[in-house]
Design an enzyme around this catalytic site. Sequence first.
Site, PDB file in Angstrom:
ATOM      1  N   VAL A   1     119.648  36.399 -75.825  1.00 53.26           N
ATOM      2  CA  VAL A   1     119.878  35.622 -74.886  1.00 53.26           C
ATOM      3  C   VAL A   1     120.681  35.293 -73.815  1.00 53.26           C
ATOM      4  O   VAL A   1     121.555  36.047 -73.611  1.00 53.26           O
ATOM      5  CB  VAL A   1     120.647  34.019 -75.061  1.00 53.26           C
ATOM      6  CG1 VAL A   1     120.560  33.118 -74.964  1.00 53.26           C
ATOM      7  CG2 VAL A   1     119.513  33.608 -77.151  1.00 53.26           C
ATOM      8  N   CYS A   2     119.833  35.179 -72.109  1.00 56.79           N
ATOM      9  CA  CYS A   2     120.353  35.087 -70.878  1.00 56.79           C
ATOM     10  C   CYS A   2     120.410  36.704 -71.076  1.00 56.79           C
ATOM     11  O   CYS A   2     119.979  38.037 -70.978  1.00 56.79           O
ATOM     12  CB  CYS A   2     121.525  34.227 -70.573  1.00 56.79           C
ATOM     13  SG  CYS A   2     121.832  33.715 -69.110  1.00 56.79           S
ATOM     14  N   THR A   3     122.004  36.884 -70.396  1.00 56.93           N
ATOM     15  CA  THR A   3     122.365  38.052 -70.282  1.00 56.93           C
ATOM     16  C   THR A   3     122.950  38.994 -71.289  1.00 56.93           C
ATOM     17  O   THR A   3     123.431  40.059 -71.359  1.00 56.93           O
ATOM     18  CB  THR A   3     124.100  38.202 -68.585  1.00 56.93           C
ATOM     19  OG1 THR A   3     124.449  37.169 -69.259  1.00 56.93           O
ATOM     20  CG2 THR A   3     123.202  38.286 -67.831  1.00 56.93           C
TER      21      THR A   3
END
Lengths: 133, 139
Positions: free
Chosen positions: A52-54
């Site tokens: 998720v995301c970074t």
Amino acid sequence: LTNAKPFLSYKHFPDTLIVTGRPDLSSVGGDVSPLKPWLVQRSSQVRRICSVCTGVFCLAQAGLLDGRRLTTHWQYAAELAQRFPTIQVDPEPVFLRDGNVFTSAGCTAAMDMALALIEYDVARPWLLRSHAR
Amino acid sequence: MVLYDRTNRLHEETRLSGREPRSVARQLYWRAKMNQPPQLRLVPSQAKNSALDPAGYPHRVAILALPNSDLFDIAGPFEAFVRAGQIVQQQRTLAAPFYTVDLLTVRGRTIPTWLGPAFDERQAVPVVQAFSRYVDCYG
């Protein structure tokens, strides 16, 4: 939310492993080094691995994403592509699947990816059995 | 066209099986009935590694949250899997939730999030306050 466990003491074999990231990318590298061996080992045991995301930076540094096509939050897509040239970064989709690797952008995109995984688990076996009859 | 092909196939199956041919309409009726969506029967997984038994349950989901992750990045998937696990358990009368969700930390048992709130295993259940008026925000 309670009952958080340190990853090193986690003895179970998850079906799905999700890694969430943090916005301050500059300090990501220092923290993920102890995670690398664990991630490499677990990646061969899980059915699917997600970011998720970074969180995708963490998986990339562990060498789990070479040659994969993936996505992340649009703000970090350029940096991801620059730091890991072997990865095909597509900043457009909300989430992407490449084999057993699922990557998503941030915030609500994580929920979209989770719902897609749930749909795959719950609806797909039903459809396959229905189709097989 | 589909019906025509299916009818021909049934005739061919009947001929090859050597059985007394039943009426094609009756066979089609039973075939159609058999194609009704079946009830999915899930069985508790006996495998130690749930990843090796995708048809079984519970599916174990582990969320590894790096320190200072965004709150929603953790809470969104967590909520989605927990709620879905409860709903599937209820709808299919399973003995346990369809998903087991574990929250993993890099170190310790607390996950500080980017905006401040922390997930802490030791945190007690918050005191519930009753309000007699509308509440326009929670702080």
